[in-house]
Design a protein around this motif. Structure first.
Motif, mmCIF file in Angstrom:
data_model
loop_
_atom_site.group_PDB
_atom_site.id
_atom_site.type_symbol
_atom_site.label_atom_id
_atom_site.label_comp_id
_atom_site.label_asym_id
_atom_site.label_seq_id
_atom_site.Cartn_x
_atom_site.Cartn_y
_atom_site.Cartn_z
ATOM 1 N N PHE A 25 -7.431 4.450 10.661
ATOM 2 C CA PHE A 25 -6.605 4.115 10.162
ATOM 3 C C PHE A 25 -5.389 3.039 10.340
ATOM 4 C CE2 PHE A 25 -6.828 8.596 10.918
ATOM 5 C CZ PHE A 25 -6.917 9.444 10.247
ATOM 6 N N ARG A 26 -5.294 2.087 8.597
ATOM 7 C CA ARG A 26 -4.122 0.942 9.027
ATOM 8 C C ARG A 26 -2.642 2.377 8.658
ATOM 9 N NH1 ARG A 26 -5.815 -1.525 4.966
ATOM 10 N NH2 ARG A 26 -4.029 -0.557 2.935
ATOM 11 N N GLN A 27 -1.359 1.744 9.063
ATOM 12 C CA GLN A 27 -0.558 2.304 8.659
ATOM 13 C C GLN A 27 0.665 1.307 8.376
ATOM 14 O OE1 GLN A 27 0.762 5.489 9.681
ATOM 15 N NE2 GLN A 27 2.537 4.941 8.062
ATOM 16 N N ASP A 28 0.533 0.960 6.853
ATOM 17 C CA ASP A 28 1.012 0.512 5.746
ATOM 18 C C ASP A 28 2.869 0.964 6.045
ATOM 19 O OD1 ASP A 28 -0.885 -0.668 5.566
ATOM 20 O OD2 ASP A 28 -1.082 0.085 3.557
ATOM 21 N N ILE A 29 3.841 0.263 6.223
ATOM 22 C CA ILE A 29 5.566 0.254 5.159
ATOM 23 C C ILE A 29 5.320 -0.350 4.344
ATOM 24 C CG2 ILE A 29 7.600 -0.703 6.051
ATOM 25 C CD1 ILE A 29 7.253 0.095 8.766
ATOM 26 N N ILE A 30 6.476 0.182 2.562
ATOM 27 C CA ILE A 30 6.109 -0.619 1.747
ATOM 28 C C ILE A 30 7.295 -1.070 1.176
ATOM 29 C CG2 ILE A 30 5.609 -0.648 -1.129
ATOM 30 C CD1 ILE A 30 3.865 1.810 0.147
ATOM 31 N N ILE A 31 7.072 -2.245 1.318
ATOM 32 C CA ILE A 31 9.009 -2.929 1.012
ATOM 33 C C ILE A 31 9.201 -3.194 -0.531
ATOM 34 C CG2 ILE A 31 10.472 -4.663 2.300
ATOM 35 C CD1 ILE A 31 9.424 -3.018 4.102
ATOM 36 N N ASP A 32 10.495 -3.163 -1.033
ATOM 37 C CA ASP A 32 10.984 -3.241 -2.044
ATOM 38 C C ASP A 32 11.043 -5.379 -2.130
ATOM 39 O OD1 ASP A 32 12.187 -3.835 -4.877
ATOM 40 O OD2 ASP A 32 12.664 -2.143 -4.892
ATOM 41 N N PRO A 33 9.876 -5.967 -3.364
ATOM 42 C CA PRO A 33 10.397 -7.444 -2.920
ATOM 43 C C PRO A 33 12.059 -7.994 -3.154
ATOM 44 C CG PRO A 33 9.088 -7.380 -4.321
ATOM 45 C CD PRO A 33 9.004 -5.853 -3.823
ATOM 46 N N GLN A 34 11.909 -6.691 -4.088
ATOM 47 C CA GLN A 34 13.687 -7.495 -4.732
ATOM 48 C C GLN A 34 15.136 -7.262 -4.039
ATOM 49 O OE1 GLN A 34 13.695 -9.124 -8.393
ATOM 50 N NE2 GLN A 34 11.135 -8.274 -7.719
ATOM 51 N N ASN A 35 15.033 -6.038 -3.122
ATOM 52 C CA ASN A 35 16.337 -6.310 -2.760
ATOM 53 C C ASN A 35 15.377 -6.167 -0.615
ATOM 54 O OD1 ASN A 35 14.942 -3.818 -2.170
ATOM 55 N ND2 ASN A 35 16.573 -2.826 -3.714
ATOM 56 N N GLY A 36 14.369 -6.022 0.178
ATOM 57 C CA GLY A 36 13.963 -6.048 1.268
ATOM 58 C C GLY A 36 14.196 -5.124 1.374
ATOM 59 N N LEU A 37 14.588 -3.340 1.561
ATOM 60 C CA LEU A 37 14.575 -2.523 1.671
ATOM 61 C C LEU A 37 13.320 -1.687 1.183
ATOM 62 C CD1 LEU A 37 17.818 -1.197 -0.264
ATOM 63 C CD2 LEU A 37 17.254 -1.578 2.050
ATOM 64 N N PRO A 38 12.823 -0.656 2.590
ATOM 65 C CA PRO A 38 11.713 -0.055 2.666
ATOM 66 C C PRO A 38 11.850 0.682 1.384
ATOM 67 C CG PRO A 38 12.425 0.697 4.394
ATOM 68 C CD PRO A 38 13.449 -0.379 3.815
ATOM 69 N N ILE A 39 11.045 1.010 0.779
ATOM 70 C CA ILE A 39 10.354 2.405 -0.623
ATOM 71 C C ILE A 39 8.957 3.193 -0.401
ATOM 72 C CG2 ILE A 39 11.590 0.819 -2.280
ATOM 73 C CD1 ILE A 39 8.352 0.473 -3.048
ATOM 74 N N GLY A 40 8.353 2.878 0.689
ATOM 75 C CA GLY A 40 7.602 4.459 1.546
ATOM 76 C C GLY A 40 6.877 3.274 2.217
ATOM 77 N N GLU A 41 5.997 4.264 2.348
ATOM 78 C CA GLU A 41 4.842 4.504 3.330
ATOM 79 C C GLU A 41 3.844 4.704 3.676
ATOM 80 O OE1 GLU A 41 5.661 6.460 7.720
ATOM 81 O OE2 GLU A 41 7.245 6.932 7.704
ATOM 82 N N ARG A 42 2.300 4.091 4.192
ATOM 83 C CA ARG A 42 1.462 5.284 3.904
ATOM 84 C C ARG A 42 0.646 5.057 5.223
ATOM 85 N NH1 ARG A 42 -0.682 1.844 -0.919
ATOM 86 N NH2 ARG A 42 -0.980 -0.345 0.946
ATOM 87 N N GLN A 43 -0.867 5.940 4.953
ATOM 88 C CA GLN A 43 -1.374 5.769 6.254
ATOM 89 C C GLN A 43 -2.757 5.777 5.198
ATOM 90 O OE1 GLN A 43 -2.050 9.135 8.717
ATOM 91 N NE2 GLN A 43 -1.764 8.035 10.404
ATOM 92 N N VAL A 44 -3.945 5.034 5.833
ATOM 93 C CA VAL A 44 -5.006 4.458 5.044
ATOM 94 C C VAL A 44 -6.497 4.195 5.779
ATOM 95 C CG1 VAL A 44 -6.123 2.613 3.335
ATOM 96 C CG2 VAL A 44 -3.244 3.040 3.048
ATOM 97 N N LEU A 45 -6.991 5.137 5.493
ATOM 98 C CA LEU A 45 -9.176 4.498 6.294
ATOM 99 C C LEU A 45 -9.714 3.460 5.761
ATOM 100 C CD1 LEU A 45 -10.643 8.465 5.573
ATOM 101 C CD2 LEU A 45 -10.196 7.564 7.412
ATOM 102 N N THR A 46 -9.706 2.515 7.185
ATOM 103 C CA THR A 46 -10.351 1.247 7.331
ATOM 104 C C THR A 46 -11.935 1.444 7.528
ATOM 105 O OG1 THR A 46 -9.978 1.566 9.945
ATOM 106 C CG2 THR A 46 -7.993 0.698 8.724
ATOM 107 N N GLU A 47 -11.919 2.760 7.362
ATOM 108 C CA GLU A 47 -13.132 3.390 7.200
ATOM 109 C C GLU A 47 -13.947 4.700 6.632
ATOM 110 O OE1 GLU A 47 -15.408 3.326 11.562
ATOM 111 O OE2 GLU A 47 -14.537 1.336 12.055
ATOM 112 N N PRO A 48 -15.679 4.619 5.872
ATOM 113 C CA PRO A 48 -15.142 6.268 5.870
ATOM 114 C C PRO A 48 -14.949 6.894 6.703
ATOM 115 C CG PRO A 48 -17.237 4.472 5.082
ATOM 116 C CD PRO A 48 -16.189 3.617 6.105
ATOM 117 N N ARG A 49 -14.626 8.228 6.554
ATOM 118 C CA ARG A 49 -14.615 9.252 7.419
ATOM 119 C C ARG A 49 -15.260 10.595 6.468
ATOM 120 N NH1 ARG A 49 -9.775 10.145 10.609
ATOM 121 N NH2 ARG A 49 -10.718 8.799 11.794
ATOM 122 N N GLY A 50 -16.338 11.162 6.817
ATOM 123 C CA GLY A 50 -16.709 12.131 5.761
ATOM 124 C C GLY A 50 -16.734 11.833 4.415
ATOM 125 N N THR A 51 -16.403 13.011 3.353
ATOM 126 C CA THR A 51 -16.610 12.259 1.560
ATOM 127 C C THR A 51 -15.349 11.036 1.527
ATOM 128 O OG1 THR A 51 -15.114 14.249 1.050
ATOM 129 C CG2 THR A 51 -17.319 14.408 1.293
#
Length: 72
Positions: A25-51
């Motif tokens: 998995f890759r764990q991401d923090i998403i930052i607003d480039p206008q003000n530097g505040l966090p606007i979200g986070e997500r977990q993304v597969l780095t390799e296929p898993r099942g379907t």
């Protein structure tokens, strides 16, 4: 870092991620480039898993901040 990664509510920001090789998995923090505040986070597969192909977001959260005149 990846530019213009959309969060659930459509806002776009810069994703800063950390890859976890053990869990594929890759764990991401998403930052607003206008003000530097966090606007979200997500977990993304780095390799296929099942379907699910690599790059699939498996969990996410959006963050909304506001300014208040009072302290709670």
């Amino acid at each position: 870092m990846t530019d213009e990664q959309a969060t659930l509510d459509g806002r776009k920001g810069v994703a800063i991620g950390r890859v976890e090789d053990f869990s594929h998995f890759r764990q991401d923090i998403i930052i607003d480039p206008q003000n530097g505040l966090p606007i979200g986070e997500r977990q993304v597969l780095t390799e296929p898993r099942g379907t699910m192909p690599a790059g699939t977001a498996t969990a996410w959260t959006t963050v909304e901040t506001t300014v208040s005149n009072t302290a709670a």
